[in-house]
Structures are given as structure tokens and as C-alpha cells.
Design a protein around this motif. Structure first.
Motif, PDB file in Angstrom:
ATOM      1  N   ARG A 143       0.871  -1.177   0.000  1.00  0.00           N
ATOM      2  CA  ARG A 143       0.000   0.000   0.000  1.00  0.00           C
ATOM      3  C   ARG A 143       0.903   1.220   0.000  1.00  0.00           C
ATOM      4  O   ARG A 143       1.747   1.374   0.871  1.00  0.00           O
ATOM      5  CB  ARG A 143      -0.910  -0.006   1.223  1.00  0.00           C
ATOM      6  N   VAL A 144       0.708   2.077  -1.003  1.00  0.00           N
ATOM      7  CA  VAL A 144       1.604   3.203  -1.208  1.00  0.00           C
ATOM      8  C   VAL A 144       0.913   4.487  -0.760  1.00  0.00           C
ATOM      9  O   VAL A 144      -0.171   4.830  -1.253  1.00  0.00           O
ATOM     10  CB  VAL A 144       2.026   3.311  -2.692  1.00  0.00           C
ATOM     11  N   ARG A 145       1.541   5.184   0.170  1.00  0.00           N
ATOM     12  CA  ARG A 145       1.039   6.480   0.633  1.00  0.00           C
ATOM     13  C   ARG A 145       2.081   7.537   0.259  1.00  0.00           C
ATOM     14  O   ARG A 145       3.231   7.458   0.691  1.00  0.00           O
ATOM     15  CB  ARG A 145       0.789   6.459   2.141  1.00  0.00           C
ATOM     16  N   ASP A 154      -4.732   9.577  -1.630  1.00  0.00           N
ATOM     17  CA  ASP A 154      -3.289   9.564  -1.859  1.00  0.00           C
ATOM     18  C   ASP A 154      -2.652   8.218  -1.545  1.00  0.00           C
ATOM     19  O   ASP A 154      -1.462   8.128  -1.313  1.00  0.00           O
ATOM     20  CB  ASP A 154      -2.610  10.659  -1.035  1.00  0.00           C
ATOM     21  N   ASP A 155      -3.471   7.159  -1.529  1.00  0.00           N
ATOM     22  CA  ASP A 155      -2.863   5.840  -1.344  1.00  0.00           C
ATOM     23  C   ASP A 155      -3.601   4.801  -2.165  1.00  0.00           C
ATOM     24  O   ASP A 155      -4.793   4.918  -2.456  1.00  0.00           O
ATOM     25  CB  ASP A 155      -2.835   5.451   0.136  1.00  0.00           C
ATOM     26  N   ARG A 188      -2.973   0.335  -3.485  1.00  0.00           N
ATOM     27  CA  ARG A 188      -2.108  -0.845  -3.453  1.00  0.00           C
ATOM     28  C   ARG A 188      -1.559  -1.106  -4.849  1.00  0.00           C
ATOM     29  O   ARG A 188      -2.305  -1.090  -5.840  1.00  0.00           O
ATOM     30  CB  ARG A 188      -2.880  -2.069  -2.948  1.00  0.00           C
ATOM     31  N   ARG A 242       5.523   6.257   1.890  1.00  0.00           N
ATOM     32  CA  ARG A 242       5.359   5.144   2.825  1.00  0.00           C
ATOM     33  C   ARG A 242       4.857   3.929   2.052  1.00  0.00           C
ATOM     34  O   ARG A 242       3.797   3.997   1.420  1.00  0.00           O
ATOM     35  CB  ARG A 242       4.367   5.497   3.928  1.00  0.00           C
ATOM     36  N   GLU A 258       3.441   0.548   2.879  1.00  0.00           N
ATOM     37  CA  GLU A 258       2.860  -0.143   4.009  1.00  0.00           C
ATOM     38  C   GLU A 258       2.262  -1.477   3.567  1.00  0.00           C
ATOM     39  O   GLU A 258       2.029  -1.712   2.392  1.00  0.00           O
ATOM     40  CB  GLU A 258       1.769   0.716   4.658  1.00  0.00           C
TER      41      GLU A 258
END
Length: 199
Positions: A70-72, A128-129, A131, A181, A183
């Protein structure tokens, strides 16, 4: 540069490819990477510009696999991006990005580089996130994205020759830097069964 990171969610050490402004491992499955100003990985197909200074952490993963996160993204400037990366060398790589578009929207973008880059914007996402996932399927690779719906959308299916490392990259081509981030990082040493369904 011999420094490496041990991330419990990934079965191999990750080496630094260009030094980040900052990076840290948090818990079992989170990696935070800070990109400096004007950092990018792109080789313009219509001109001489070649950029290969975006920071990344990469490692060699053998056999079929699926690597997701998961990209933030702390979006500040156009083309700031959090990226899952396949890397051979400066002229042979591929990236799957959550990137801030010129329209100011987080967008799924993919790039495959064989000497020069192509560049494909797939679809914008809310928030803003998202996967992202890279899968190796024999001699081919697949990029998928899940924008929060629970369905893995196929973004790209392609081949890229040679020994490739896989990992995580942050970039800020036009900005003063950004922090990404990664995650809920998950690695599965399994073959993707449904290319079009993402299963």
C-alpha cells in the motif's frame, strides 16, 4: 554503496540504489523512503534527457512471485511518485507508480525502459494511497493496482530480459523532494493465477 536494509516482509536484503534523503523500516511490513529534490528515473524517448538518480531499495527475488504494497505518497509537486520497481541497469528497468499528474490528481502510471522509456498513464485514483503489485509469471511480468475497491486492475503485462532486482523507489522530478510510505508489504512466492482478474 554496500548498505542494505532488512525488511521482514521481504525474504532478501534490500540494497540502496542511489542514496535516499532518508529511509527507515518500521515494524514487519513498512518501508519509508524520502526522495531528494529533482530526482527521477526516466529516459526520454524523444530527446537526450536521461535521469537515473531517484533513490530505491532493491533485491533479487527468484522464481515466480507477487510483491505488493500500500503506497502512501506525500504529494507536493507534479510527478512526485511512490514506485514498485524492476531494475536491471540504468537502461533496462520498469516501474509501476502512484504519481501526481499535471492535473494534480494521483494517477497510476507505468514505464518500461529498454534503452529509452515509454510512459503510460492508466487511471486516476481518489485519495493519496493505493495498493500496487508486481508479479513474475515465468519469463513475463505483470503490474496490477487496487485503488481501494478490492479488485486488482491489470495495468501492464510485459517481458524484460536479464537478471532483475525488485523493490521500492521514491522520486520528485520537478519538486523539492517527497516522502513515500510503503505499508502492508506482502511477498508471496507463488505464481499469479488470473492475469486479467488479478487473482
Amino acid at each position: 554503496m554496500n548498505e542494505t536494509a532488512d525488511l521482514p516482509a521481504v525474504p532478501v536484503p534490500l540494497r540502496l540504489l542511489n542514496r535516499p534523503e532518508s529511509w527507515k523500516v518500521e515494524g514487519e511490513d513498512t518501508l519509508v523512503v524520502g526522495a531528494g529534490a529533482r530526482t527521477d528515473l526516466f529516459s526520454d524517448p524523444g530527446g537526450p534527457d536521461r535521469f537515473a538518480d531517484a533513490p530505491a531499495l532493491v533485491g533479487r527475488l527468484d522464481g515466480d512471485f507477487m510483491l505488493s504494497a500500500r503506497v502512501r505518497l506525500d504529494t507536493r509537486a507534479t510527478y512526485d511518485a511512490g514506485v514498485l520497481l524492476l531494475y536491471g541497469d540504468a537502461g533496462r528497468w520498469a516501474k509501476l507508480c502512484l504519481e501526481l499528474s499535471p492535473q494534480g490528481r494521483p494517477t497510476i502510471v507505468s514505464v518500461v525502459t529498454r534503452g529509452v522509456s515509454d510512459d503510460c498513464n492508466s487511471f486516476p485514483v481518489e485519495g493519496d494511497d493505493v495498493r500496487l503489485r508486481i508479479s513474475r509469471i515465468g519469463t513475463a511480468f505483470a503490474f496490477h493496482a487496487d485503488p481501494g475497491t478490492g479488485f486488482w486492475h491489470l495495468v501492464r503485462y510485459f517481458a524484460l530480459d536479464g537478471d532483475l532486482e525488485c523493490g521500492f523507489l521514491a522520486q520528485s522530478p520537478t519538486g523539492e523532494g517527497c516522502t513515500v510510505r510503503f505499508e502492508e508489504i506482502r511477498f508471496r512466492a507463488e505464481r499469479l493465477k488470473g492475469l486479467r482478474t488479478g487473482e
